[in-house]
Design an enzyme around this catalytic site. Sequence first.
Site, PDB file in Angstrom:
ATOM      1  N   GLY A  13      -1.520 -16.265 -10.309  1.00 42.24           N
ATOM      2  CA  GLY A  13      -1.324 -17.226 -11.395  1.00 42.24           C
ATOM      3  C   GLY A  13      -0.884 -18.584 -10.899  1.00 42.24           C
ATOM      4  O   GLY A  13      -0.606 -18.778  -9.702  1.00 42.24           O
ATOM      5  N   ASP A  14      -0.875 -19.549 -11.820  1.00 44.06           N
ATOM      6  CA  ASP A  14      -0.421 -20.923 -11.538  1.00 44.06           C
ATOM      7  C   ASP A  14      -1.232 -21.605 -10.450  1.00 44.06           C
ATOM      8  O   ASP A  14      -0.717 -22.452  -9.716  1.00 44.06           O
ATOM      9  CB  ASP A  14       1.083 -20.937 -11.159  1.00 44.06           C
ATOM     10  CG  ASP A  14       1.930 -20.334 -12.253  1.00 44.06           C
ATOM     11  OD1 ASP A  14       1.579 -20.489 -13.430  1.00 44.06           O
ATOM     12  OD2 ASP A  14       2.950 -19.689 -11.926  1.00 44.06           O
ATOM     13  N   LYS A  17      -5.331 -23.769 -13.096  1.00 44.39           N
ATOM     14  CA  LYS A  17      -6.472 -23.542 -14.014  1.00 44.39           C
ATOM     15  C   LYS A  17      -6.544 -24.629 -15.090  1.00 44.39           C
ATOM     16  O   LYS A  17      -7.615 -25.156 -15.395  1.00 44.39           O
ATOM     17  CB  LYS A  17      -6.317 -22.160 -14.684  1.00 44.39           C
ATOM     18  CG  LYS A  17      -6.335 -21.004 -13.685  1.00 44.39           C
ATOM     19  CD  LYS A  17      -6.054 -19.667 -14.351  1.00 44.39           C
ATOM     20  CE  LYS A  17      -4.637 -19.472 -14.800  1.00 44.39           C
ATOM     21  NZ  LYS A  17      -3.628 -19.367 -13.722  1.00 44.39           N
ATOM     22  N   GLY A  41       1.283 -20.839 -18.636  1.00 43.45           N
ATOM     23  CA  GLY A  41       1.680 -22.245 -18.738  1.00 43.45           C
ATOM     24  C   GLY A  41       0.660 -23.029 -17.947  1.00 43.45           C
ATOM     25  O   GLY A  41       0.621 -22.929 -16.728  1.00 43.45           O
ATOM     26  N   HIS A  42      -0.223 -23.745 -18.643  1.00 40.71           N
ATOM     27  CA  HIS A  42      -1.308 -24.479 -17.976  1.00 40.71           C
ATOM     28  C   HIS A  42      -1.012 -25.974 -18.072  1.00 40.71           C
ATOM     29  O   HIS A  42      -0.940 -26.532 -19.168  1.00 40.71           O
ATOM     30  CB  HIS A  42      -2.658 -24.143 -18.623  1.00 40.71           C
ATOM     31  CG  HIS A  42      -3.057 -22.707 -18.430  1.00 40.71           C
ATOM     32  ND1 HIS A  42      -4.213 -22.160 -18.921  1.00 40.71           N
ATOM     33  CD2 HIS A  42      -2.429 -21.696 -17.766  1.00 40.71           C
ATOM     34  CE1 HIS A  42      -4.276 -20.883 -18.571  1.00 40.71           C
ATOM     35  NE2 HIS A  42      -3.204 -20.573 -17.877  1.00 40.71           N
ATOM     36  N   GLN A 225      -3.119 -16.254 -16.157  1.00 43.19           N
ATOM     37  CA  GLN A 225      -2.565 -15.465 -15.049  1.00 43.19           C
ATOM     38  C   GLN A 225      -3.533 -15.511 -13.848  1.00 43.19           C
ATOM     39  O   GLN A 225      -4.232 -16.491 -13.690  1.00 43.19           O
ATOM     40  CB  GLN A 225      -2.268 -14.008 -15.471  1.00 43.19           C
ATOM     41  CG  GLN A 225      -1.098 -13.887 -16.435  1.00 43.19           C
ATOM     42  CD  GLN A 225      -1.439 -14.238 -17.877  1.00 43.19           C
ATOM     43  OE1 GLN A 225      -2.340 -13.676 -18.436  1.00 43.19           O
ATOM     44  NE2 GLN A 225      -0.709 -15.150 -18.469  1.00 43.19           N
ATOM     45  N   THR A 240       0.547  -8.194 -15.250  1.00 45.51           N
ATOM     46  CA  THR A 240       0.632  -8.454 -16.676  1.00 45.51           C
ATOM     47  C   THR A 240      -0.133  -7.332 -17.397  1.00 45.51           C
ATOM     48  O   THR A 240      -0.541  -6.356 -16.768  1.00 45.51           O
ATOM     49  CB  THR A 240       0.134  -9.874 -17.021  1.00 45.51           C
ATOM     50  OG1 THR A 240       0.471 -10.157 -18.381  1.00 45.51           O
ATOM     51  CG2 THR A 240      -1.362 -10.042 -16.792  1.00 45.51           C
ATOM     52  N   ARG A 306       9.150 -20.447  -8.012  1.00 51.34           N
ATOM     53  CA  ARG A 306       8.057 -19.575  -7.574  1.00 51.34           C
ATOM     54  C   ARG A 306       8.261 -19.204  -6.111  1.00 51.34           C
ATOM     55  O   ARG A 306       8.668 -20.054  -5.307  1.00 51.34           O
ATOM     56  CB  ARG A 306       6.713 -20.295  -7.737  1.00 51.34           C
ATOM     57  CG  ARG A 306       6.362 -20.587  -9.185  1.00 51.34           C
ATOM     58  CD  ARG A 306       5.052 -21.373  -9.273  1.00 51.34           C
ATOM     59  NE  ARG A 306       4.729 -21.715 -10.662  1.00 51.34           N
ATOM     60  CZ  ARG A 306       4.109 -22.835 -11.030  1.00 51.34           C
ATOM     61  NH1 ARG A 306       3.725 -23.710 -10.133  1.00 51.34           N
ATOM     62  NH2 ARG A 306       3.859 -23.067 -12.302  1.00 51.34           N
ATOM     63  N   SER A 413      -8.811 -30.159  -4.924  1.00 51.02           N
ATOM     64  CA  SER A 413      -7.820 -30.894  -5.708  1.00 51.02           C
ATOM     65  C   SER A 413      -6.728 -31.405  -4.769  1.00 51.02           C
ATOM     66  O   SER A 413      -6.209 -30.659  -3.945  1.00 51.02           O
ATOM     67  CB  SER A 413      -7.235 -29.966  -6.775  1.00 51.02           C
ATOM     68  OG  SER A 413      -6.212 -30.614  -7.482  1.00 51.02           O
TER      69      SER A 413
HETATM   70  P1  GDP Z   1      -2.140 -22.838 -14.179  1.00 48.20           P
HETATM   71  O1  GDP Z   1      -1.215 -21.903 -14.867  1.00 48.20           O
HETATM   72  O2  GDP Z   1      -3.128 -22.134 -13.306  1.00 48.20           O
HETATM   73  O3  GDP Z   1      -2.805 -23.797 -15.117  1.00 48.20           O
HETATM   74  O4  GDP Z   1      -1.233 -23.713 -13.199  1.00 48.20           O
HETATM   75  P2  GDP Z   1       0.205 -24.351 -13.530  1.00 48.20           P
HETATM   76  O5  GDP Z   1       0.024 -25.510 -14.425  1.00 48.20           O
HETATM   77  O6  GDP Z   1       1.171 -23.294 -13.949  1.00 48.20           O
HETATM   78  O7  GDP Z   1       0.675 -24.773 -12.083  1.00 48.20           O
HETATM   79  C1  GDP Z   1      -0.035 -25.675 -11.321  1.00 48.20           C
HETATM   80  C2  GDP Z   1       0.904 -26.845 -10.977  1.00 48.20           C
HETATM   81  O8  GDP Z   1       0.373 -27.599  -9.923  1.00 48.20           O
HETATM   82  C3  GDP Z   1       1.070 -27.812 -12.142  1.00 48.20           C
HETATM   83  O9  GDP Z   1       2.346 -28.375 -12.076  1.00 48.20           O
HETATM   84  C4  GDP Z   1       0.006 -28.856 -11.844  1.00 48.20           C
HETATM   85  O10 GDP Z   1       0.312 -30.131 -12.424  1.00 48.20           O
HETATM   86  C5  GDP Z   1       0.075 -28.919 -10.354  1.00 48.20           C
HETATM   87  N1  GDP Z   1      -1.181 -29.247  -9.654  1.00 48.20           N
HETATM   88  C6  GDP Z   1      -2.447 -28.892  -9.981  1.00 48.20           C
HETATM   89  N2  GDP Z   1      -3.300 -29.292  -9.015  1.00 48.20           N
HETATM   90  C7  GDP Z   1      -2.554 -29.900  -8.058  1.00 48.20           C
HETATM   91  C8  GDP Z   1      -2.853 -30.475  -6.783  1.00 48.20           C
HETATM   92  O11 GDP Z   1      -3.980 -30.503  -6.329  1.00 48.20           O
HETATM   93  N3  GDP Z   1      -1.787 -30.988  -6.069  1.00 48.20           N
HETATM   94  C9  GDP Z   1      -0.514 -30.955  -6.540  1.00 48.20           C
HETATM   95  N4  GDP Z   1       0.446 -31.468  -5.781  1.00 48.20           N
HETATM   96  N5  GDP Z   1      -0.202 -30.398  -7.723  1.00 48.20           N
HETATM   97  C10 GDP Z   1      -1.204 -29.871  -8.465  1.00 48.20           C
HETATM   98  P1  IMO Z   2      -0.569 -18.712 -15.815  1.00 49.87           P
HETATM   99  O1  IMO Z   2      -1.685 -18.547 -16.810  1.00 49.87           O
HETATM  100  C1  IMO Z   2       2.236 -16.772 -13.075  1.00 49.87           C
HETATM  101  C2  IMO Z   2       3.833 -12.884 -14.282  1.00 49.87           C
HETATM  102  C3  IMO Z   2       5.307 -12.807 -14.635  1.00 49.87           C
HETATM  103  C4  IMO Z   2       5.598 -11.375 -14.239  1.00 49.87           C
HETATM  104  C5  IMO Z   2       4.327 -10.630 -14.640  1.00 49.87           C
HETATM  105  C6  IMO Z   2       4.391  -9.979 -16.007  1.00 49.87           C
HETATM  106  O2  IMO Z   2       0.291 -19.890 -16.068  1.00 49.87           O
HETATM  107  O3  IMO Z   2      -1.108 -18.648 -14.423  1.00 49.87           O
HETATM  108  P2  IMO Z   2       4.409 -10.832 -18.508  1.00 49.87           P
HETATM  109  O4  IMO Z   2       5.147 -11.955 -19.177  1.00 49.87           O
HETATM  110  O5  IMO Z   2       2.924 -10.997 -18.546  1.00 49.87           O
HETATM  111  O6  IMO Z   2       4.854  -9.490 -18.964  1.00 49.87           O
HETATM  112  O7  IMO Z   2       4.836 -10.924 -16.960  1.00 49.87           O
HETATM  113  O8  IMO Z   2       3.303 -11.614 -14.639  1.00 49.87           O
HETATM  114  N1  IMO Z   2       3.084 -13.907 -15.051  1.00 49.87           N
HETATM  115  C7  IMO Z   2       2.642 -15.054 -14.520  1.00 49.87           C
HETATM  116  N2  IMO Z   2       2.827 -15.587 -13.292  1.00 49.87           N
HETATM  117  N3  IMO Z   2       1.467 -17.414 -13.984  1.00 49.87           N
HETATM  118  C8  IMO Z   2       1.249 -16.891 -15.196  1.00 49.87           C
HETATM  119  O9  IMO Z   2       0.374 -17.430 -16.085  1.00 49.87           O
HETATM  120  C9  IMO Z   2       1.885 -15.674 -15.537  1.00 49.87           C
HETATM  121  N4  IMO Z   2       1.909 -14.887 -16.643  1.00 49.87           N
HETATM  122  C10 IMO Z   2       2.635 -13.806 -16.325  1.00 49.87           C
HETATM  123  O10 IMO Z   2       6.056 -13.735 -13.893  1.00 49.87           O
HETATM  124  O11 IMO Z   2       5.727 -11.281 -12.841  1.00 49.87           O
HETATM  125 MG    MG Z   3       0.852 -21.538 -15.029  1.00 49.58          MG
END
Ligand code: GDP
Ligand code: IMO
Ligand code: MG
Length: 425
Positions: A13-14, A17, A41-42, A225, A240, A306, A413
């Site tokens: 995740g994170d 996306k 959280g996107h 995720q 998840t 993280r 990116s």
């Molecule tokens: P998602 O859940 O997959 O949408 O990702 P998140 O938003 O949770 O986490 C990605 C984090 O990295 C966010 O804070 C973005 O603003 C940041 N981000 C995305 N692409 C880049 C990149 O290429 N470089 C840096 N430094 N940050 C990035």
């Molecule tokens: P995005 O879409 C990162 C992790 C939680 C936990 C496990 C189960 O932003 O990438 P849950 O709340 O689903 O019961 O939690 O999955 N988790 C994530 N980790 N990014 C996420 O979403 C996540 N959604 C759930 O931290 O380990």
């Molecule tokens: Mg996220």
Amino acid sequence: MTQVDVLLGLQWGDEGKGKIVDVLSPQYDLIARFQGGPNAGHTLEFDGKKFVLNTIPSGIFNEKTMNLIGNGVVIDPIILKRELDNLKAAGHDPVGKGKLAIARKAHLILPTHQLLDAANEQKMGKDKIGSTLKGIGPTYMDKTGRNGLRVGDTTLPDFKERYNKLVQKHKDMLSHYNFEYDLTEKEAAFFEAIEFIKSIPHVDSEHYVNGFLKEGKTVLAEGAQGTLLDVDFGSYPFVTSSNTTTAGACTGLGIAPNKVGHVYGIFKAYCTRVGGGPFPTELDNEVGETLRSVGHEFGATTGRARRCGWIDLPALKYAIMLNGVTDLIMMKADVLDGFDSIYACTHYEHNGETIDYMPYDIITVQPIPVLKEIEGWKTDVTKITAVDQIPAKLADYIAFLEKELQVPVKFLSVGPDRTQTLELN
Ligand code: GDP
Ligand code: IMO
Ligand code: MG
């Protein structure tokens, strides 16, 4: 007839996306979230502004794109209302502009689902999953247990009775935990939010998405995720409760497998994980600390730090296989700008053997990563705007990954902003 492209995370995740869906959204008529809920959280950044979306698809900032919350998503009406209220206050009103639809068959997260999530985690103590405590697990349990309430039920005359019946079941379950709670405020907010979400068009996502395809329109399915959190193929039980893989896009929207086109697999140039569970390449040291601070690796939903580590190629190969990835997207290359050397895990040592796959017993016997050293590029890449400006050593790193993973890297990116994205090849 057109096909549905899918964009999903290949790690835990994170991966970024939200940013990339926003970047790609001008190419699509419809962006459709297919699983997960407000555990996601996107993050999107553009014009000096930053938005974090939990339930709403990341195509919302594109004027011409329609957005759908699919049947595979679990919806917390309170959080969805808050998201939409916040967007409206910032000058974006997808509901008013008719740019958001919601699947009738999507399940509802009740306040008592969140209580059950919290009670369960509390009981597990040090063995807890590290859930986001949004009620995801208990809601999917009610879905598969055939007890759940769906968005479409909110318009039935006996919705309140159905709600009370399910809540009574939850209260009975909660009585087995030593867990204090007060539902009054949350319940009032829930019913207020239910009234609000009735104003969002309810659709049958299977007909809705297939209707777009029949008209030759373009659709992108947005995952939440990551593959290694998939309930079937992730590091169970530290996962998840949904299928985060391409198969989840089929069941989470109502599209047949042969309607899937490109599968964009997104990964960070290193690796992170939030919550409990195995993480073979984790760096529980100063290097991990540097990745966390340079990469701002704190949860977009919960603010939790993280866990950080090097890129894990056996895990990525597994994710590529499961999803049928056709195009890779590498994120956060800029975070590695300052490193003299970076490392990639090519294999694991496990029970005396060298293996290149994720073993079943990963939960009980953590594999030891075998690392390959790669020379760093020691250049600020955050301002590069063209492929020919990519430092040679970063280009070598990308070429190395393409050779190992056997899939081309289509986008790179180099920063969080929309504009810090390069199309390769
Ligand atoms: P998602 O859940 O997959 O949408 O990702 P998140 O938003 O949770 O986490 C990605 C984090 O990295 C966010 O804070 C973005 O603003 C940041 N981000 C995305 N692409 C880049 C990149 O290429 N470089 C840096 N430094 N940050 C990035
Ligand atoms: P995005 O879409 C990162 C992790 C939680 C936990 C496990 C189960 O932003 O990438 P849950 O709340 O689903 O019961 O939690 O999955 N988790 C994530 N980790 N990014 C996420 O979403 C996540 N959604 C759930 O931290 O380990
Ligand atoms: Mg996220």
